[in-house]
Design a protein around this motif. Structure first.
Motif, PDB file in Angstrom:
ATOM      1  N   ASP A   1       2.631 -25.273   0.377  1.00  0.00           N
ATOM      2  CA  ASP A   1       2.274 -25.921   1.679  1.00  0.00           C
ATOM      3  C   ASP A   1       0.813 -25.372   2.029  1.00  0.00           C
ATOM      4  OD1 ASP A   1       4.964 -27.067   1.880  1.00  0.00           O
ATOM      5  OD2 ASP A   1       5.792 -25.076   2.739  1.00  0.00           O
ATOM      6  N   ASN A   2       0.832 -24.778   3.101  1.00  0.00           N
ATOM      7  CA  ASN A   2      -0.451 -24.433   3.544  1.00  0.00           C
ATOM      8  C   ASN A   2      -0.576 -22.863   3.411  1.00  0.00           C
ATOM      9  OD1 ASN A   2      -1.586 -27.075   4.210  1.00  0.00           O
ATOM     10  ND2 ASN A   2      -0.319 -26.736   6.111  1.00  0.00           N
ATOM     11  N   LYS A   3      -0.020 -22.291   2.517  1.00  0.00           N
ATOM     12  CA  LYS A   3      -0.017 -20.959   2.248  1.00  0.00           C
ATOM     13  C   LYS A   3      -0.424 -20.693   0.542  1.00  0.00           C
ATOM     14  CE  LYS A   3       3.257 -19.830   5.907  1.00  0.00           C
ATOM     15  NZ  LYS A   3       4.718 -19.313   6.017  1.00  0.00           N
ATOM     16  N   VAL A   4      -0.808 -19.417   0.496  1.00  0.00           N
ATOM     17  CA  VAL A   4      -0.811 -19.020  -1.167  1.00  0.00           C
ATOM     18  C   VAL A   4      -0.258 -17.887  -1.015  1.00  0.00           C
ATOM     19  CG1 VAL A   4      -3.112 -20.399  -1.702  1.00  0.00           C
ATOM     20  CG2 VAL A   4      -3.210 -18.136  -0.874  1.00  0.00           C
ATOM     21  N   THR A   5       0.378 -17.238  -2.288  1.00  0.00           N
ATOM     22  CA  THR A   5       1.015 -16.082  -2.510  1.00  0.00           C
ATOM     23  C   THR A   5       0.204 -15.536  -3.806  1.00  0.00           C
ATOM     24  OG1 THR A   5       3.084 -16.375  -1.547  1.00  0.00           O
ATOM     25  CG2 THR A   5       2.965 -14.656  -2.924  1.00  0.00           C
ATOM     26  N   LYS A   6      -0.608 -14.458  -3.549  1.00  0.00           N
ATOM     27  CA  LYS A   6      -1.251 -13.836  -4.617  1.00  0.00           C
ATOM     28  C   LYS A   6      -0.131 -12.704  -5.090  1.00  0.00           C
ATOM     29  CE  LYS A   6      -5.332 -10.929  -5.487  1.00  0.00           C
ATOM     30  NZ  LYS A   6      -6.611 -10.510  -4.960  1.00  0.00           N
ATOM     31  N   TYR A   7       0.212 -12.626  -6.575  1.00  0.00           N
ATOM     32  CA  TYR A   7       1.155 -11.524  -6.780  1.00  0.00           C
ATOM     33  C   TYR A   7       0.783 -11.360  -8.218  1.00  0.00           C
ATOM     34  CZ  TYR A   7       3.895 -15.442  -8.795  1.00  0.00           C
ATOM     35  OH  TYR A   7       4.279 -16.826  -9.513  1.00  0.00           O
ATOM     36  N   THR A   8       1.520 -10.057  -8.619  1.00  0.00           N
ATOM     37  CA  THR A   8       1.368  -9.711  -9.952  1.00  0.00           C
ATOM     38  C   THR A   8       2.874  -9.492 -10.541  1.00  0.00           C
ATOM     39  OG1 THR A   8       0.575  -7.842 -11.345  1.00  0.00           O
ATOM     40  CG2 THR A   8       0.943  -7.187  -8.958  1.00  0.00           C
ATOM     41  N   THR A   9       2.913  -9.752 -11.921  1.00  0.00           N
ATOM     42  CA  THR A   9       4.290  -9.313 -12.589  1.00  0.00           C
ATOM     43  C   THR A   9       4.015  -8.129 -13.203  1.00  0.00           C
ATOM     44  OG1 THR A   9       3.375 -10.609 -14.536  1.00  0.00           O
ATOM     45  CG2 THR A   9       4.497 -11.813 -12.907  1.00  0.00           C
ATOM     46  N   HIS A  10       2.769  -7.392 -13.209  1.00  0.00           N
ATOM     47  CA  HIS A  10       2.838  -6.104 -13.588  1.00  0.00           C
ATOM     48  C   HIS A  10       3.567  -5.047 -12.973  1.00  0.00           C
ATOM     49  CE1 HIS A  10       1.188  -2.195 -15.429  1.00  0.00           C
ATOM     50  NE2 HIS A  10       0.425  -2.988 -16.203  1.00  0.00           N
ATOM     51  N   PRO A  11       4.516  -4.094 -13.647  1.00  0.00           N
ATOM     52  CA  PRO A  11       5.278  -3.275 -13.097  1.00  0.00           C
ATOM     53  C   PRO A  11       4.703  -2.422 -11.906  1.00  0.00           C
ATOM     54  CG  PRO A  11       5.108  -2.556 -15.439  1.00  0.00           C
ATOM     55  CD  PRO A  11       4.455  -4.073 -15.241  1.00  0.00           C
ATOM     56  N   ASP A  12       3.515  -1.898 -12.208  1.00  0.00           N
ATOM     57  CA  ASP A  12       2.956  -1.016 -11.241  1.00  0.00           C
ATOM     58  C   ASP A  12       2.618  -1.998  -9.990  1.00  0.00           C
ATOM     59  OD1 ASP A  12       3.148   1.050 -12.701  1.00  0.00           O
ATOM     60  OD2 ASP A  12       1.225   0.948 -13.548  1.00  0.00           O
ATOM     61  N   GLY A  13       2.702  -3.331  -9.782  1.00  0.00           N
ATOM     62  CA  GLY A  13       2.312  -4.097  -8.781  1.00  0.00           C
ATOM     63  C   GLY A  13       0.852  -3.982  -8.578  1.00  0.00           C
ATOM     64  N   MET A  14       0.552  -3.989  -7.119  1.00  0.00           N
ATOM     65  CA  MET A  14      -0.971  -3.938  -6.567  1.00  0.00           C
ATOM     66  C   MET A  14      -1.087  -2.424  -6.192  1.00  0.00           C
ATOM     67  SD  MET A  14      -0.991  -7.472  -4.465  1.00  0.00           S
ATOM     68  CE  MET A  14      -1.321  -9.135  -5.506  1.00  0.00           C
ATOM     69  N   GLY A  15      -0.419  -1.773  -6.646  1.00  0.00           N
ATOM     70  CA  GLY A  15      -0.779   0.025  -6.247  1.00  0.00           C
ATOM     71  C   GLY A  15       0.353   0.894  -6.109  1.00  0.00           C
ATOM     72  N   ALA A  16       0.321   1.915  -5.712  1.00  0.00           N
ATOM     73  CA  ALA A  16       1.187   2.962  -5.424  1.00  0.00           C
ATOM     74  C   ALA A  16       1.970   2.762  -3.987  1.00  0.00           C
ATOM     75  CB  ALA A  16       0.861   4.132  -5.465  1.00  0.00           C
ATOM     76  N   THR A  17       1.570   2.155  -3.304  1.00  0.00           N
ATOM     77  CA  THR A  17       2.007   2.005  -1.662  1.00  0.00           C
ATOM     78  C   THR A  17       3.023   0.906  -1.622  1.00  0.00           C
ATOM     79  OG1 THR A  17       0.116   0.635  -1.171  1.00  0.00           O
ATOM     80  CG2 THR A  17      -0.019   3.029  -0.782  1.00  0.00           C
ATOM     81  N   ASP A  18       3.460   0.857  -0.591  1.00  0.00           N
ATOM     82  CA  ASP A  18       4.566  -0.267  -0.207  1.00  0.00           C
ATOM     83  C   ASP A  18       3.957  -1.651   0.140  1.00  0.00           C
ATOM     84  OD1 ASP A  18       6.688   1.484  -0.656  1.00  0.00           O
ATOM     85  OD2 ASP A  18       6.988   1.928   1.391  1.00  0.00           O
ATOM     86  N   HIS A  19       2.796  -1.562   0.500  1.00  0.00           N
ATOM     87  CA  HIS A  19       2.077  -2.899   0.792  1.00  0.00           C
ATOM     88  C   HIS A  19       0.699  -2.837   0.348  1.00  0.00           C
ATOM     89  CE1 HIS A  19       5.099  -4.622   3.587  1.00  0.00           C
ATOM     90  NE2 HIS A  19       5.498  -3.303   3.835  1.00  0.00           N
ATOM     91  N   PRO A  20      -0.010  -3.924  -0.262  1.00  0.00           N
ATOM     92  CA  PRO A  20      -1.337  -3.674  -0.940  1.00  0.00           C
ATOM     93  C   PRO A  20      -2.368  -3.438   0.118  1.00  0.00           C
ATOM     94  CG  PRO A  20      -0.197  -5.729  -1.503  1.00  0.00           C
ATOM     95  CD  PRO A  20       0.597  -5.178  -0.366  1.00  0.00           C
ATOM     96  N   ASN A  21      -3.188  -2.595  -0.435  1.00  0.00           N
ATOM     97  CA  ASN A  21      -4.368  -2.249   0.402  1.00  0.00           C
ATOM     98  C   ASN A  21      -5.192  -3.640   1.028  1.00  0.00           C
ATOM     99  OD1 ASN A  21      -6.903  -0.634   1.338  1.00  0.00           O
ATOM    100  ND2 ASN A  21      -7.965  -1.688  -0.156  1.00  0.00           N
ATOM    101  N   GLU A  22      -5.266  -4.564   0.111  1.00  0.00           N
ATOM    102  CA  GLU A  22      -5.639  -5.868   0.585  1.00  0.00           C
ATOM    103  C   GLU A  22      -5.261  -6.383   1.758  1.00  0.00           C
ATOM    104  OE1 GLU A  22      -7.364 -10.100  -1.411  1.00  0.00           O
ATOM    105  OE2 GLU A  22      -6.043  -8.634  -2.424  1.00  0.00           O
ATOM    106  N   ALA A  23      -3.960  -6.317   2.261  1.00  0.00           N
ATOM    107  CA  ALA A  23      -3.381  -6.969   3.331  1.00  0.00           C
ATOM    108  C   ALA A  23      -4.027  -6.105   4.519  1.00  0.00           C
ATOM    109  CB  ALA A  23      -1.829  -6.758   3.087  1.00  0.00           C
ATOM    110  N   THR A  24      -3.887  -4.816   4.198  1.00  0.00           N
ATOM    111  CA  THR A  24      -4.392  -3.833   5.451  1.00  0.00           C
ATOM    112  C   THR A  24      -5.748  -4.373   5.635  1.00  0.00           C
ATOM    113  OG1 THR A  24      -2.847  -2.168   4.877  1.00  0.00           O
ATOM    114  CG2 THR A  24      -4.817  -1.399   6.093  1.00  0.00           C
TER     115      THR A  24
END
Length: 360
Positions: free
Chosen positions: A133-156
């Motif tokens: 739709d009018n959204k995008v989801t940026k994601y990774t399939t790597h087991p470490d995700g986007m870092g050690a925290t529950d939410h990515p630094n980028e969202a903050t």
């Protein structure tokens, strides 16, 4: 109006452009190719000529090897994922990568939620960007995700930038340890569009970028690290993270810390440290102002993307990384202009940091 087709020389340029976009991870579809052909013809021929939509199929029919590279990869599944088997060298490299980013505290195993359906617009190794739709989801399939925290630094960071500057960034709708869902911004990357922009459009974009960088540098910090409290990140053979650091001296001692195999040259590394700026404000830093992360439309910047490792860094950090990200697109018309985007130049720091990162 008379319909036009690319000349042999223009076709060579178009094919080269498509190849570079595929190599960078962009999912190149026919509408993007058509857009670029249109822009090339109007740039070179100086008229608003119409371009037959069939021109894309005609071009691809002459380049069957290119067609094979346009295949869209399948969407990944989080269910019954087959473990990737690594040989010993790959295992060692993965261990080094994790140690460089997380030290002795890697993220615990986490289970991804279902990945969204949609059109893949970018895919490189484990990274995906999917439009729905009018959204995008940026994601990774790597087991470490986007870092050690529950939410990515980028969202903050994206929320922080929207609240504290006029820099255009996508609105964040939701996030998790391995993904961010945000507003889709229509346009092309500066890397895609630069060669077909007019001189006035290029000048306007550089003026916009100059103003955005000034806004970032007006935001002052006290510690060096990512906005969400994680350590600073610098690129290299392996991206590495350290800190947060309370002082510039601590950061620079970590930055130039000799690799295990180079400790016999510790005095040499000490000399590098002494030539980095000893007194430098800590300012908010994007850290990856590259042509691929700037979205333009109608000759204007409409979004600045990829704030993954952004946060508080020495003032010379943005200068160093902007030169690395912008000087290889068009040296004469873009690379040479990058220093003018900054009120103060840090050329020695650029040279020293570029050297440090090339061997660390």
């Amino acid at each position: 109006m008379q319909q036009q087709s690319p000349s042999t020389e223009q076709e060579t340029q178009i094919v080269d452009w498509i190849s570079k976009e595929i190599f960078s991870g962009t999912i190149v579809r026919k509408d993007l190719i058509y857009w670029y052909i249109q822009k090339v013809l109007r740039r070179d021929n100086g008229v608003q000529a119409t371009v037959d939509p069939g021109v894309v199929d005609d071009l691809l029919s002459r380049h069957p090897d290119l067609v094979k590279r346009l295949v869209i990869p399948p969407l990944p599944s989080h269910i019954n994922r087959t473990p990737v088997r690594l040989n010993r060298l790959e295992q060692r490299n993965e261990q080094c990568r994790r140690e460089a980013m997380f030290g002795n505290s890697p993220p615990p195993p986490r289970q991804p939620a279902p990945y969204p359906d949609g059109d893949i617009i970018y895919q490189c190794t484990s990274r995906y960007v999917v439009r729905h739709d009018n959204k995008v989801t940026k994601y990774t399939t790597h087991p470490d995700g986007m870092g050690a925290t529950d939410h990515p630094n980028e969202a903050t960071v994206l929320r922080f930038i929207r609240a504290n500057t006029t820099i255009p960034v996508p609105e964040v709708f939701s996030s998790d340890w391995d993904r961010i869902t945000m507003e889709y911004v229509d346009g092309q990357t500066l890397k895609q569009a630069w060669s077909v922009l007019t001189p006035d459009q290029r000048s306007d974009i550089l003026d916009q970028l100059r103003g955005y960088i000034a806004q970032l540098r007006a935001l002052k910090g006290t510690k060096i690290g990512r906005l969400d409290g994680q350590g600073a990140v610098v690129p290299g053979i392996f991206k590495r993270s350290g800190g947060p650091f309370a002082t510039l001296v601590e950061f620079q001692e970590w930055l130039v810390k000799p690799h295990k195999g180079l400790r016999s040259q510790s005095m040499y590394w000490h000399q590098i440290t002494t030539h980095l700026s000893a007194e430098c404000p800590i300012v908010f830093t994007h850290g990856d102002i590259a042509a691929r992360n700037i979205i333009v439309r109608d000759g204007k910047i409409v979004a600045l993307l990829d704030w993954e490792f952004s946060g508080w860094y020495p003032e010379y950090g943005e200068y160093v990384f902007a030169l690395r990200g912008l000087d290889n697109i068009d040296w004469e018309n873009l690379g040479l202009q990058v220093p003018s985007l900054f009120a103060k130049r840090y050329d020695l720091e650029y040279i020293l940091t570029h050297f440090i990162l090339s061997i660390s």
